[in-house]
Design a protein around this motif. Structure first.
Motif, PDB file in Angstrom:
ATOM      1  N   VAL A  10       0.842  -1.199   0.000  1.00 52.07           N
ATOM      2  CA  VAL A  10       0.000   0.000   0.000  1.00 52.07           C
ATOM      3  C   VAL A  10       0.876   1.246   0.000  1.00 52.07           C
ATOM      4  O   VAL A  10       1.751   1.398   0.859  1.00 52.07           O
ATOM      5  CB  VAL A  10      -0.946   0.044   1.215  1.00 52.07           C
ATOM      6  CG1 VAL A  10      -1.824   1.303   1.157  1.00 52.07           C
ATOM      7  CG2 VAL A  10      -1.804  -1.205   1.282  1.00 52.07           C
ATOM      8  N   ARG A  39      -0.139  -5.179   6.453  1.00 52.01           N
ATOM      9  CA  ARG A  39       0.271  -4.808   5.098  1.00 52.01           C
ATOM     10  C   ARG A  39       1.540  -3.969   5.172  1.00 52.01           C
ATOM     11  O   ARG A  39       1.688  -3.149   6.079  1.00 52.01           O
ATOM     12  CB  ARG A  39      -0.809  -3.984   4.388  1.00 52.01           C
ATOM     13  CG  ARG A  39      -2.203  -4.606   4.304  1.00 52.01           C
ATOM     14  CD  ARG A  39      -3.171  -3.594   3.730  1.00 52.01           C
ATOM     15  NE  ARG A  39      -4.567  -4.012   3.771  1.00 52.01           N
ATOM     16  CZ  ARG A  39      -5.234  -4.554   2.752  1.00 52.01           C
ATOM     17  NH1 ARG A  39      -4.608  -4.750   1.609  1.00 52.01           N
ATOM     18  NH2 ARG A  39      -6.511  -4.882   2.870  1.00 52.01           N
ATOM     19  N   TRP A  41       3.679  -0.843   3.871  1.00 52.95           N
ATOM     20  CA  TRP A  41       3.174   0.432   3.370  1.00 52.95           C
ATOM     21  C   TRP A  41       4.271   1.475   3.288  1.00 52.95           C
ATOM     22  O   TRP A  41       5.353   1.323   3.859  1.00 52.95           O
ATOM     23  CB  TRP A  41       2.038   0.945   4.267  1.00 52.95           C
ATOM     24  CG  TRP A  41       2.444   1.244   5.694  1.00 52.95           C
ATOM     25  CD1 TRP A  41       2.532   0.348   6.719  1.00 52.95           C
ATOM     26  CD2 TRP A  41       2.853   2.512   6.226  1.00 52.95           C
ATOM     27  NE1 TRP A  41       2.949   0.969   7.868  1.00 52.95           N
ATOM     28  CE2 TRP A  41       3.146   2.311   7.597  1.00 52.95           C
ATOM     29  CE3 TRP A  41       2.967   3.792   5.696  1.00 52.95           C
ATOM     30  CZ2 TRP A  41       3.573   3.354   8.426  1.00 52.95           C
ATOM     31  CZ3 TRP A  41       3.390   4.834   6.518  1.00 52.95           C
ATOM     32  CH2 TRP A  41       3.678   4.599   7.868  1.00 52.95           C
ATOM     33  N   LEU A 113      -9.561   0.078   1.712  1.00 49.28           N
ATOM     34  CA  LEU A 113      -8.769  -1.060   1.245  1.00 49.28           C
ATOM     35  C   LEU A 113      -9.599  -2.341   1.225  1.00 49.28           C
ATOM     36  O   LEU A 113      -9.431  -3.190   0.341  1.00 49.28           O
ATOM     37  CB  LEU A 113      -7.538  -1.243   2.136  1.00 49.28           C
ATOM     38  CG  LEU A 113      -6.510  -0.094   2.098  1.00 49.28           C
ATOM     39  CD1 LEU A 113      -5.394  -0.361   3.113  1.00 49.28           C
ATOM     40  CD2 LEU A 113      -5.929   0.065   0.695  1.00 49.28           C
ATOM     41  N   ALA A 164      -9.086   5.268  -2.784  1.00 49.77           N
ATOM     42  CA  ALA A 164      -8.177   4.123  -2.835  1.00 49.77           C
ATOM     43  C   ALA A 164      -8.388   3.417  -4.164  1.00 49.77           C
ATOM     44  O   ALA A 164      -9.525   3.329  -4.649  1.00 49.77           O
ATOM     45  CB  ALA A 164      -8.438   3.167  -1.672  1.00 49.77           C
TER      46      ALA A 164
END
Length: 317
Positions: A10, A39, A41, A113, A164
């Motif tokens: 991300v 995640r 990022w 997300l 997003a």
């Protein structure tokens, strides 16, 4: 430009213009939210010509946390240019954009997300309880309604900064002028699945809005660009030829009428303004049709087939 590093899942991208007071809290909130996610990022902040020390704040936080990076524009080029510069640099498979003024709540990022994980290609936030003055809300409502009518994508909030998307979406839509306002519509035109999600919106705490009434004029002009790109981008002869045929038909009717007047009556037509109008419409028609044919030739020579490859979603190879 920095050299590409390891890909992360991300990327968060935020353009900033004179937001030195807001940035420390923004960094802290994003870090807290993303550290709670499973995640990898990164956060890329694009300083769009700030003069209040925003770049110093960005560099200090980037030095303390390698997941935070900064880009500095030479001067203020506008939000679309800042986003385009950031999109070219991000490394994530997914991309979240949000404004740096703290009105967009980073706590909403996991919900956006999740929508991408559920199959959406782009999720646009909807400021359901917008914390802005009435003078901004009313024009925005009209803008969103008109954009939906013209583009065919009915969203309550086309211009929410909190979005997003799969990064490829941002790399395929044009970003210049004021086209950042029309990212969902441009993505929809390319066949991407666009969804809308109500998000929390906060009142501005620091600084002042960077936009005035002139943004609506620029936005209206860019809406015409969006119409040309979404409806006629691959068939410009239909746009220019359609205008030419309409003008030519009107001019022909006017000239036929005046011919009848000249033949069947004794009235003079040489000094009538209607004659001038008919001739001008015919000239305009020739110009528009010629422009459409030239545009088709340019499109053919610059690779219409290559452009169509952007419309392919999957390949079995």
């Amino acid at each position: 430009m920095t050299e590409p590093a390891a890909t992360v899942e991300v990327s968060l991208l935020t353009p900033a213009k004179d937001e030195a007071e807001s940035l420390p809290r923004l960094f802290a909130e994003i870090t807290a939210v993303m550290d709670a996610q499973q995640r990898s990022w990164e956060l890329l902040v694009v300083d769009d010509g700030s003069s209040d020390g925003s770049w110093r704040v960005i560099t200090e936080h980037a030095a303390a946390d390698p997941r935070i990076r900064g880009l500095r524009m030479r001067r203020n080029f506008g939000k679309a240019a800042a986003l385009a510069a950031g999109v070219a640099e991000v490394r994530g498979r997914l991309l979240v954009t949000l404004d740096a003024d703290l009105q967009d709540d980073p706590a909403e990022v996991p919900r956006l997300l999740a929508e991408l994980d559920a199959g959406a290609d782009l999720v646009s936030g909807h400021k359901a309880q917008r914390k802005d003055p009435l003078g901004k809300r009313l024009p925005s409502k009209f803008f969103n309604w008109m954009t939906g009518v013209i583009t065919g994508l009915r969203l309550s909030d086309h211009n929410c900064g909190l979005k997003a998307a799969r990064t490829e979406v941002y790399r395929r839509v044009p970003l210049y002028g004021e086209l950042h306002r029309y990212i969902p519509a441009l993505a929809h035109q390319l066949g991407y699945r666009v969804r809308e999600l109500p998000v929390h919106h906060r009142a501005r705490e620091h600084g002042t809005s960077k936009y005035g009434l002139e943004r609506y004029v620029r936005g209206a002009l860019d809406l015409l660009t969006v119409v040309a790109l979404t409806r006629y981008g691959r068939r410009p002869a239909h746009l220019f030829g359609g205008l030419g045929m309409a003008a030519g038909s009107a001019g022909t009717l006017i000239l036929l009428y005046l011919t009848g007047v000249w033949v069947f009556t004794e009235q003079s037509i040489g000094t009538r303004p209607l004659l001038t109008l008919g001739i001008l419409l015919e000239i305009f028609a020739v110009q528009m049709i010629s422009t459409g044919l030239l545009a088709e030739l340019v499109l053919h020579r610059t690779g219409r087939d290559a452009d169509v490859t952007d419309l392919v979603a999957e390949d079995t190879r």
